[in-house]
Design a protein around this motif. Sequence first.
Motif, PDB file in Angstrom:
ATOM      1  N   MET A 202       0.749  -1.283  -0.065  1.00  0.00           N
ATOM      2  CA  MET A 202      -0.021  -0.072  -0.105  1.00  0.00           C
ATOM      3  C   MET A 202       0.962   1.075   0.076  1.00  0.00           C
ATOM      4  SD  MET A 202      -3.138   0.787   2.490  1.00  0.00           S
ATOM      5  CE  MET A 202      -4.363   1.191   1.223  1.00  0.00           C
ATOM      6  N   ILE A 203       0.452   2.187  -0.819  1.00  0.00           N
ATOM      7  CA  ILE A 203       1.093   3.583  -0.690  1.00  0.00           C
ATOM      8  C   ILE A 203       0.402   4.465   0.045  1.00  0.00           C
ATOM      9  CG2 ILE A 203       2.034   5.409  -2.146  1.00  0.00           C
ATOM     10  CD1 ILE A 203       2.338   3.428  -4.518  1.00  0.00           C
TER      11      ILE A 203
ATOM     12  N   TYR B 117       4.405  17.037   8.979  1.00  0.00           N
ATOM     13  CA  TYR B 117       5.039  16.830   7.566  1.00  0.00           C
ATOM     14  C   TYR B 117       4.900  15.238   7.422  1.00  0.00           C
ATOM     15  CZ  TYR B 117       8.885  17.321   4.181  1.00  0.00           C
ATOM     16  OH  TYR B 117       9.704  17.211   3.176  1.00  0.00           O
ATOM     17  N   TYR B 118       4.749  14.958   6.014  1.00  0.00           N
ATOM     18  CA  TYR B 118       4.366  13.635   5.815  1.00  0.00           C
ATOM     19  C   TYR B 118       5.317  13.078   4.784  1.00  0.00           C
ATOM     20  CZ  TYR B 118      -0.125  14.757   8.044  1.00  0.00           C
ATOM     21  OH  TYR B 118      -0.988  14.933   9.025  1.00  0.00           O
ATOM     22  N   ARG B 119       5.644  11.658   4.890  1.00  0.00           N
ATOM     23  CA  ARG B 119       6.553  11.144   3.920  1.00  0.00           C
ATOM     24  C   ARG B 119       5.153  10.159   3.093  1.00  0.00           C
ATOM     25  NH1 ARG B 119      11.141   9.340   7.661  1.00  0.00           N
ATOM     26  NH2 ARG B 119      12.470  11.069   7.594  1.00  0.00           N
ATOM     27  N   VAL B 120       5.582   9.824   1.908  1.00  0.00           N
ATOM     28  CA  VAL B 120       4.452   9.162   1.127  1.00  0.00           C
ATOM     29  C   VAL B 120       5.457   7.785   1.298  1.00  0.00           C
ATOM     30  CG1 VAL B 120       3.527   8.779  -1.096  1.00  0.00           C
ATOM     31  CG2 VAL B 120       3.838  11.003  -0.147  1.00  0.00           C
ATOM     32  N   VAL B 121       5.030   6.568   1.517  1.00  0.00           N
ATOM     33  CA  VAL B 121       5.694   5.522   1.789  1.00  0.00           C
ATOM     34  C   VAL B 121       5.046   4.160   1.202  1.00  0.00           C
ATOM     35  CG1 VAL B 121       6.852   6.198   3.877  1.00  0.00           C
ATOM     36  CG2 VAL B 121       4.598   5.199   4.202  1.00  0.00           C
ATOM     37  N   VAL B 122       5.906   3.365   0.804  1.00  0.00           N
ATOM     38  CA  VAL B 122       5.359   1.923   0.417  1.00  0.00           C
ATOM     39  C   VAL B 122       5.490   1.212   1.691  1.00  0.00           C
ATOM     40  CG1 VAL B 122       5.629   0.229  -1.315  1.00  0.00           C
ATOM     41  CG2 VAL B 122       5.947   2.476  -2.156  1.00  0.00           C
ATOM     42  N   ILE B 123       4.127   0.538   2.204  1.00  0.00           N
ATOM     43  CA  ILE B 123       4.466  -0.032   3.421  1.00  0.00           C
ATOM     44  C   ILE B 123       3.433  -1.498   3.216  1.00  0.00           C
ATOM     45  CG2 ILE B 123       2.448   1.285   4.411  1.00  0.00           C
ATOM     46  CD1 ILE B 123       4.264   1.153   6.975  1.00  0.00           C
ATOM     47  N   GLU B 124       3.600  -2.314   4.046  1.00  0.00           N
ATOM     48  CA  GLU B 124       2.451  -3.551   4.168  1.00  0.00           C
ATOM     49  C   GLU B 124       1.259  -2.660   4.674  1.00  0.00           C
ATOM     50  OE1 GLU B 124       4.184  -6.988   5.653  1.00  0.00           O
ATOM     51  OE2 GLU B 124       5.978  -6.676   4.607  1.00  0.00           O
TER      52      GLU B 124
ATOM     53  N   GLY C  51       5.296   2.615  11.071  1.00  0.00           N
ATOM     54  CA  GLY C  51       6.130   1.521  11.139  1.00  0.00           C
ATOM     55  C   GLY C  51       7.117   1.256  10.128  1.00  0.00           C
ATOM     56  N   ARG C  52       7.875   0.309  10.133  1.00  0.00           N
ATOM     57  CA  ARG C  52       8.885   0.247   9.004  1.00  0.00           C
ATOM     58  C   ARG C  52       8.361   0.040   7.694  1.00  0.00           C
ATOM     59  NH1 ARG C  52      12.176  -5.129   9.278  1.00  0.00           N
ATOM     60  NH2 ARG C  52      10.455  -5.861   8.007  1.00  0.00           N
ATOM     61  N   SER C  53       8.815   1.135   6.733  1.00  0.00           N
ATOM     62  CA  SER C  53       8.174   0.973   5.383  1.00  0.00           C
ATOM     63  C   SER C  53       9.239   0.247   4.602  1.00  0.00           C
ATOM     64  CB  SER C  53       8.091   2.569   5.051  1.00  0.00           C
ATOM     65  OG  SER C  53       9.404   3.274   5.021  1.00  0.00           O
TER      66      SER C  53
ATOM     67  N   PHE D  73      -3.141   2.743  -3.556  1.00  0.00           N
ATOM     68  CA  PHE D  73      -3.077   4.090  -3.010  1.00  0.00           C
ATOM     69  C   PHE D  73      -4.221   4.226  -1.989  1.00  0.00           C
ATOM     70  CE2 PHE D  73      -1.782   5.558  -7.445  1.00  0.00           C
ATOM     71  CZ  PHE D  73      -0.497   5.720  -7.308  1.00  0.00           C
ATOM     72  N   SER D  74      -3.609   4.934  -0.615  1.00  0.00           N
ATOM     73  CA  SER D  74      -4.698   5.490   0.333  1.00  0.00           C
ATOM     74  C   SER D  74      -5.458   6.500  -0.382  1.00  0.00           C
ATOM     75  CB  SER D  74      -3.912   5.815   1.323  1.00  0.00           C
ATOM     76  OG  SER D  74      -3.350   7.008   1.144  1.00  0.00           O
TER      77      SER D  74
END
Length: 81
Positions: free
Chosen positions: A1-2, A14-21, A28-30, A63-64
């Motif tokens: 999921m992104i 401030y946000y990071r766009v991450v690929v994460i389970e 959590g760990r991305s 995507f979310s």
Amino acid sequence: MIRLARVGARKQPYYRVVVIEKDRARNGRSIEVVGTYNPRTNPASIDLKRERIDYWTSKGAQFSDRVAKLVAQQPAAVAAA
């Protein structure tokens, strides 16, 4: 999921766009950071690595809701000739 992962100080998001389970915690760990989003600037600044986002969506990442809006809002990068 992104999706978005929140970083930054209290009341200064401030946000990071991450690929994460999908089942991992929000911060959590991305797998990979594919962009940033700062809603505090005027207009909000969005920095995305489009080729990496395209790669992960080709592998089945979804995507979310908020990230889908950010990607649609960001113009596609024009290939340099």
